[in-house]
Design a protein around this motif. Structure first.
Motif, PDB file in Angstrom:
ATOM      1  N   ALA A 174     -30.228  -4.619   8.062  1.00 51.19           N
ATOM      2  CA  ALA A 174     -29.387  -5.373   7.134  1.00 51.19           C
ATOM      3  C   ALA A 174     -28.860  -6.644   7.799  1.00 51.19           C
ATOM      4  O   ALA A 174     -28.806  -7.706   7.186  1.00 51.19           O
TER       5      ALA A 174
ATOM      6  N   VAL B 264     -31.110  -2.786   4.146  1.00 55.03           N
ATOM      7  CA  VAL B 264     -30.842  -1.347   4.221  1.00 55.03           C
ATOM      8  C   VAL B 264     -32.075  -0.568   3.761  1.00 55.03           C
ATOM      9  O   VAL B 264     -32.507   0.395   4.419  1.00 55.03           O
TER      10      VAL B 264
ATOM     11  N   THR C 284     -22.368  -7.308   6.937  1.00 50.33           N
ATOM     12  CA  THR C 284     -23.076  -6.082   7.267  1.00 50.33           C
ATOM     13  C   THR C 284     -22.177  -5.065   7.957  1.00 50.33           C
ATOM     14  O   THR C 284     -22.271  -3.867   7.682  1.00 50.33           O
TER      15      THR C 284
ATOM     16  N   ALA D 188     -28.293  -8.019   1.678  1.00 42.70           N
ATOM     17  CA  ALA D 188     -28.268  -7.053   2.781  1.00 42.70           C
ATOM     18  C   ALA D 188     -28.816  -5.699   2.331  1.00 42.70           C
ATOM     19  O   ALA D 188     -29.365  -4.942   3.142  1.00 42.70           O
TER      20      ALA D 188
END
Lengths: 313, 253
Positions: free
Chosen positions: A64, A50, A186, A46
């Motif tokens: 993400a 970002v 997330t 993830a």
């Protein structure tokens, strides 16, 4: 009590509670199929999302979600195919994910260190009302899915071949679980951070397992424990001014230790109490002692006997 | 000609180019109780797994209730009893919860459990004599009781065909008898059973037909061989995993 006079603390509390409730509800299925650490891996990946978000100046949370959902689906497809090469493929994805994320965040040049820390270890106190709405809506969706599909998800996690022969859409359910894992990771990233997400999914379940007897009982107990850890974590972190995510996780682990010690002490106590009964019975001939053993309330050998009372059924 | 429950035509299965089944053809009609016998590694389990679609066929075709297996969707008509409880799960589950998952084939994924589901689960638990253990975690049960849990799970779906993979392997005699009793009740309703077995034990009187698999082909299809004959089947290695018993005999005497 003046702690919650600030809006940002209220938001932090709501976010933490919602995630504390949702993460274990999903985590139980991951624990059941012995994939406790998958949330950690998805969290690594993830971070690349970002990074992409920061670089393109789009919502990092949204990117993400997308990147980790794709990765979770890929992981599920690798798992489905077998083990040996999958292990290495997963390692490549996890480390590629976190390295890519760090590089992309650096490239985006957006005061990178503070930003990176916020995503790696969480920063619920900087959550905007819009962020909170997204978190709550997604968490409710995940929670609803986990509760409504519980029998089916239990079946595929418990015995996948049987589920297949039952005609369940095993693959679709597996992919659903993968995507909801990504979503949960997330949204939890704001609360506890990507590196600690897995703890909130796994530790409450591990704690509940210490005293519960059934799957539903474990699930509900784990959700309760997650809720308590998250709520008390917000209060403690605000009071002694520590990082929120770390405080929640430490509290969750603290609850685990207390419950583990308590469970062990109970067993020891029950065993000690069973000894006088045993010596009294030993006056009788040996084979007579063996007869009433199954009906006696505290057989010394039955390790799970004392757990009867502990489960809210 | 009656509709067949299971038809396998020239079925062949290979794992990584190693042939396990070659050119197997079997036809099972309603009401039959068929035992698939054979040595360890003869391919008898693979045959059953191929019938259920758990193992892909390299050649040939399988038909279930008159429908080609690939297009077969009425899975509630089949109750499957695997060799043992799935390896997964550190999370506890009660006997009733495991048995309840046998209702999913009938109920579907989205519909919540209703009264009919609960009744079927209670009846299935009663049929295998585990009603008192319904609320206990499965892992606290003996091997035989766990096996009976899996049978109850299959019965809970009220299937027309029961497929069992070595249901009595490593099961104590009390559980074997309870199991034979449950199977007798199932068969009495005119339903069909296909079971893989190493030894028939108390099940022998129920079996109407035996299929002996040897080195990936069918060596015998017809009457149940006499116990001596069964042990004399080509390549039969009478290996029993009774190591704990042997060691206790060594040290315990």
């Amino acid at each position: 009590m003046s702690l919650f006079q600030y809006d940002f603390m209220i938001r932090a509390l709501v976010g933490a509670l919602v995630i504390g409730l949702t993460a274990p509800a999903l985590g139980i299925y991951l624990v059941q199929r012995r994939m406790s650490l998958i949330g950690d891996g998805v969290g690594h990946i993830a971070l690349t999302g970002v990074g992409i978000g920061l670089l393109l100046d789009r919502s990092p949370v949204l990117m993400a979600v997308l990147v980790s959902a794709v990765a979770a689906v890929a992981i599920e497809l690798i798992r489905e195919r077998g083990r040996t090469p999958g292990d290495v493929a997963l390692a490549l994805m996890f480390y590629g994910g976190i390295a890519g994320g760090v590089m992309l965040v650096g490239l985006s040049g957006s005061r990178s260190n503070a930003n990176l820390m916020a995503y790696l270890f969480g920063s619920l106190t900087t959550t905007s009302p819009q962020d909170l709405t997204v978190i709550v809506v997604l968490a409710v969706l995940v929670l609803g899915t986990m509760l409504v599909l519980r029998p089916a998800l239990f079946a595929i996690s418990h015995d996948e071949e049987y589920a297949r022969v039952s005609g369940l859409p095993v693959r679709a359910l597996n992919l659903l679980l993968a995507v909801t894992t990504a979503v949960t990771v997330t949204i939890s990233m704001r609360a506890v951070g990507l590196l600690l997400v897995s703890a909130l999914m796994v530790v409450p379940v591990a704690t509940a397992q210490l005293f519960s007897r059934g799957f539903l009982a474990t699930m509900l107990a784990a959700m309760g424990i997650g809720l308590v850890a998250a709520g008390s974590g917000v209060w403690l972190a605000g009071t002694i001014d520590t990082a929120l995510g770390a405080t929640i996780v430490i509290l969750a682990i603290g609850i685990f230790l207390v419950v583990a010690v308590g469970a062990a002490a109970r067993r020891a106590l029950v065993r000690r109490r069973a000894v006088p009964a045993g010596t009294a019975a030993a006056v009788e001939p040996c084979d007579v002692v063996l007869e009433p053993a199954p009906t006696s309330p505290t057989p010394a050998l039955d390790l799970d006997g004392p757990d009867h009372a502990a489960v809210p059924r | 000609m009656t509709e067949s429950v299971i038809t396998v035509e020239h079925g062949a299965v290979a794992y990584d180019d190693r042939p396990v089944l070659r050119d197997v053809s079997v036809r099972i009609t309603p009401g039959e109780v068929v035992a698939v016998l054979g040595a360890n590694g003869s391919g008898k389990s693979t045959l059953v797994r191929a019938i259920l679609g758990l193992v892909p066929l390299n050649a040939g075709r399988v038909t279930l209730f008159g429908t080609p297996q690939r297009r077969f969707r009425q899975w509630w008509r089949i109750g499957y009893v695997p060799q043992r409880l799935g390896a997964g799960s550190g999370v506890p589950a009660t006997v009733a919860e495991v048995v309840a998952s046998g209702r999913l084939a009938r109920r579907g994924v989205l519909r919540p459990a209703g009264g009919a589901d609960r009744r079927a689960v209670a009846e299935a638990l009663q049929a295998v004599g585990l009603t008192e253990r319904a609320g206990d975690p499965v892992v606290t049960l003996s091997g035989g009781q766990q096996q009976r849990t899996l049978i109850a799970r299959a019965l809970a779906g009220q299937p027309e065909l029961l497929v069992l993979d070595e249901p009595t392997a490593g099961v104590d005699s009390a559980s074997q008898d309870a199991f034979a009793e449950a199977l007798r009740g199932f068969v009495a309703g005119g339903r069909t059973v296909l079971l893989v077995a190493h030894e028939l034990g108390p099940l022998a009187p129920l079996i109407t037909r035996a299929v002996v698999v040897h080195e990936g082909t069918i060596a015998h299809d017809g009457a149940v061989p006499e116990p001596a004959g069964h042990h004399a089947t080509p390549g039969h290695e009478h290996v029993h995993p009774h190591a704990p018993d042997e060691s206790s005999g060594l040290w315990g005497s």
